[in-house]
Design a protein around this motif. Structure first.
Motif, short mmCIF file in Angstrom:
data_model
loop_
_atom_site.label_atom_id
_atom_site.label_comp_id
_atom_site.label_asym_id
_atom_site.label_seq_id
_atom_site.Cartn_x
_atom_site.Cartn_y
_atom_site.Cartn_z
N ALA A 185 21.12 23.06 23.94
CA ALA A 185 21.28 21.73 24.52
C ALA A 185 21.12 21.75 26.04
O ALA A 185 21.06 20.69 26.68
N GLN A 186 21.07 22.94 26.64
CA GLN A 186 20.96 23.08 28.10
C GLN A 186 19.66 22.46 28.59
O GLN A 186 18.61 22.58 27.96
N SER A 187 19.72 21.82 29.75
CA SER A 187 18.51 21.36 30.42
C SER A 187 18.74 21.41 31.93
O SER A 187 19.87 21.51 32.39
N SER A 188 17.66 21.37 32.67
CA SER A 188 17.72 21.32 34.12
C SER A 188 16.50 20.55 34.59
O SER A 188 15.59 20.27 33.82
N PHE A 189 16.49 20.23 35.87
CA PHE A 189 15.38 19.45 36.40
C PHE A 189 14.81 20.14 37.63
O PHE A 189 15.55 20.53 38.54
N CYS A 190 13.50 20.29 37.67
CA CYS A 190 12.78 20.82 38.81
C CYS A 190 11.98 19.69 39.43
O CYS A 190 11.25 18.99 38.71
N ALA A 205 -0.59 34.96 30.37
CA ALA A 205 0.53 34.26 31.01
C ALA A 205 0.03 33.37 32.14
O ALA A 205 -1.14 33.43 32.56
N LYS A 206 0.92 32.56 32.61
CA LYS A 206 0.72 31.77 33.83
C LYS A 206 1.84 32.19 34.77
O LYS A 206 2.90 32.60 34.34
N ARG A 207 1.57 32.09 36.07
CA ARG A 207 2.63 32.39 37.01
C ARG A 207 2.76 31.25 38.01
O ARG A 207 1.78 30.63 38.40
N VAL A 208 4.01 30.98 38.37
CA VAL A 208 4.32 29.97 39.37
C VAL A 208 4.65 30.71 40.66
O VAL A 208 5.50 31.60 40.68
N LEU A 209 3.96 30.32 41.72
CA LEU A 209 4.14 30.94 43.03
C LEU A 209 4.70 29.90 43.98
O LEU A 209 4.09 28.85 44.19
N GLU A 210 5.86 30.19 44.56
CA GLU A 210 6.53 29.28 45.48
C GLU A 210 7.06 30.05 46.67
O GLU A 210 7.60 31.15 46.51
N THR A 211 6.95 29.47 47.85
CA THR A 211 7.41 30.09 49.08
C THR A 211 8.80 30.71 48.90
O THR A 211 9.70 30.05 48.38
N SER A 212 8.94 31.95 49.26
CA SER A 212 10.17 32.74 49.28
C SER A 212 10.62 33.25 47.91
O SER A 212 11.63 33.92 47.81
N HIS A 213 9.86 32.96 46.85
CA HIS A 213 10.24 33.39 45.50
C HIS A 213 9.21 34.36 44.91
O HIS A 213 8.01 34.10 45.02
N ARG A 263 4.35 25.71 49.17
CA ARG A 263 5.39 24.77 48.77
C ARG A 263 4.78 23.40 48.96
O ARG A 263 4.40 23.09 50.08
N PRO A 264 4.63 22.57 47.94
CA PRO A 264 5.10 22.80 46.58
C PRO A 264 4.39 24.00 45.92
O PRO A 264 3.34 24.43 46.37
#
Length: 165
Positions: free
Chosen positions: A75-80, A47-55, A21-22
């Protein structure tokens, strides 16, 4: 304490508690397939993979390996905080449609630039998602987009009682 609940990985397994994390982005040559309403809408070894603590890992698939004719921008969006602003796709095959079932980053932060426009899919709304011919299970809670396979151990964020981690 969370780490006292950590499942010790066996040989050949990864613990999500060893992920950073990050989060970290990495390439994978695992065979990823996604089936929706009986149609293989994605099939890749790039593919690519995102690895994050606890996920559990989130797999992002290059658009060239997706049947993009089945995806429609919403139209949906979100922010990381790590990756930036995400856009979403509705997936429709035949009479079956699921809104905001896939997401992507059209302008990711510099650390995630290499996954620009790659698409991730929520496993719980697909017929099936495969990693090297193993059917992946959705990350508990249906809020996050990770895929659980036999080579990943938790406990995983999203399971009951995990929100306070």
């Amino acid at each position: 304490m969370v780490h006292s609940q950590r499942i010790e990985p066996a040989p050949g397994q990864e613990s999500v508690w060893d992920y950073p994390r990050p989060p970290r982005l990495e390439d994978t040559n695992k065979h990823i397939q996604i089936i929706f309403n009986g149609v293989t809408i994605a099939d890749t070894h790039s593919a690519k993979r995102v690895l994050e603590t606890s996920h559990p890992p989130v797999y992002y698939i290059p658009p060239a390996d997706i049947k993009m004719e089945y995806l429609r921008l919403t139209a949906q969006s979100s922010f990381c905080e790590w990756k930036g602003r995400a856009g979403y796709y509705t997936i429709g095959v035949g009479e079956k449609e699921v809104q905001n079932a896939g997401w992507f980053y059209p302008d990711p932060t510099p650390a995630f630039e290499s996954m620009k426009d790659y698409v991730a899919f929520y496993a719980h709304v697909m017929d099936s998602c495969y990693v090297n011919d193993e059917k992946a299970q959705p990350q508990p809670g249906n809020f996050y987009g990770g895929w659980v396979t036999n080579d990943i151990v938790g406990p995983f964020k999203g399971a009951p009682g995990s929100w306070g981690w």
